[in-house]
Design an enzyme around this catalytic site. Structure first.
Site, short mmCIF file in Angstrom:
data_model
loop_
_atom_site.label_atom_id
_atom_site.label_comp_id
_atom_site.label_asym_id
_atom_site.label_seq_id
_atom_site.Cartn_x
_atom_site.Cartn_y
_atom_site.Cartn_z
N ARG A 1 -0.16 48.74 100.86
CA ARG A 1 0.59 47.65 101.49
C ARG A 1 0.80 48.05 102.96
O ARG A 1 0.95 49.23 103.27
CB ARG A 1 1.95 47.45 100.82
N LYS B 1 6.93 50.45 96.27
CA LYS B 1 8.11 49.66 95.88
C LYS B 1 8.93 50.40 94.83
O LYS B 1 8.37 51.04 93.94
CB LYS B 1 7.67 48.30 95.33
N HIS C 1 -3.08 42.27 104.96
CA HIS C 1 -3.03 41.90 103.55
C HIS C 1 -4.41 41.49 103.04
O HIS C 1 -4.78 41.78 101.90
CB HIS C 1 -2.03 40.76 103.34
N ARG D 1 -6.30 44.52 102.25
CA ARG D 1 -5.87 45.06 100.95
C ARG D 1 -6.61 44.33 99.82
O ARG D 1 -7.07 44.95 98.86
CB ARG D 1 -4.36 44.90 100.82
N TYR E 1 -7.51 38.97 90.51
CA TYR E 1 -8.88 39.37 90.86
C TYR E 1 -9.86 39.17 89.71
O TYR E 1 -11.01 39.60 89.80
CB TYR E 1 -8.90 40.85 91.28
#
Length: 317
Positions: A156, A180, A256, A259, A291
């Site tokens: 991230r 996170k 992003h 990523r 994905y």
């Protein structure tokens, strides 16, 4: 009888912070969502702790009638589920009223991504500029290191710009990332990422050594910002400018998107979805399943290439 809903919400938020390491933004979102639910229920003279499944379903219907997107409705439902599971676990309720609630139907858009050739052009442009010894080379080496690390690890952007300076002292091909909820994960580095990182580190050390007032920064990418490291907005802006110089469309490129490119290119080349989940730092496999379109394309290619009937059909073409 006094409504203890607000007291229980505060206890729930304390639990999420202390036991699950929820980030401040996550806690604020839960608090806003639960306050909104409580306000709706109060309007129907129902206490938050005593709401039935039908009451919570009516709340979701009200969101839809107000024009809330399915993704916003799903977020509110997720907050409700966490909260009522907490009440059940604490013995405040004997049931979980969210257990029978269905998530709103939503068509999840496919993430924007970049092709391998586009990533190659971006990295080539960054490398060419970083090789220029003219003044400002440190910033150009920094951009190259940022891009190589981002494409090698799928971090991230917040994780990338806040990497600690001790990364420069490590040996080996793996990097420990704190993501996170303060969860740590180990990600491998490419040879080109290691090389770019070392080149950047050497010049950063050299420039710090000749500075009149050298300052030891704890950050890998120090900057004169409130946090002390490179703001992600600055990196995103510089990346778009680099994309323009590489002849790419800047509106389609961001940290992003890089990523997403990392994940998509891994899956397209045979990586397992669970492995990609770990590398991205997703706590739930459902997040990584955006994905699956890449996996479906790969499976179709495998069938067309290796299935005997497909081979036979090609012979008759």
């Amino acid at each position: 009888m006094r409504d203890l809903g607000r007291v229980h919400v505060e206890s729930f938020l304390e639990m999420m912070s202390a036991e699950r390491g929820a980030a401040a933004n996550t806690l604020q979102s839960y608090e806003r969502d639960l306050d909104d639910i409580r306000s709706f229920l109060n309007g129907r003279s129902i206490r938050l702790t005593e709401a039935a499944s039908a009451d919570l379903s009516a709340y979701l219907v009200s969101l839809a009638s107000q024009g809330f997107k399915p993704s916003s409705q799903a977020r509110r439902l997720a907050a409700m589920r966490q909260f009522y599971k907490f009440l059940y676990a604490e013995g405040i309720r004997t049931d979980d009223p969210t257990g029978v609630l269905d998530a709103p139907k939503k068509g999840r858009p496919l993430p924007k991504t970049m092709g391998v050739e586009e990533v190659g052009r971006l990295l080539f442009q960054a490398q060419t500029e970083a090789d220029d010894p003219a003044p400002g080379q440190l910033q150009r080496l920094r951009m190259l290191a940022l891009l190589e690390l981002l494409y090698a690890t799928g971090m991230r952007v917040s994780e990338l710009v806040s990497l600690p300076a001790r990364v420069l002292d490590q040996e080996g091909r793996f990097l420990m990332i704190r993501g996170k909820g303060n969860k740590e994960r180990l990600v491998p580095l490419s040879q080109s990422a290691i090389k770019a990182l070392k080149s950047y580190g050497r010049l950063l050390t050299a420039e710090n050594a000749v500075a009149k007032e050298p300052q030891e920064s704890p950050w890998l990418f120090p900057a004169a910002s409130k946090e002390g490291y490179l703001p992600r907005q600055v990196f995103a802006r510089d990346l778009k400018n680099l994309a323009i110089r590489a002849g790419l469309t800047p509106s389609l490129i961001s940290p992003h998107v890089m990523r997403h490119a990392f994940a998509s290119h891994l899956l397209a080349n045979g990586a397992d979805l669970r492995v990609v989940q770990e590398l991205l730092g997703h706590s739930d496999i459902s997040t990584t399943q955006i994905y699956t379109h890449v996996l479906e394309e790969r499976l179709q290619q495998l069938v067309q290439t290796h299935h005997p009937l497909a081979k036979q059909a090609k012979k008759h073409e």
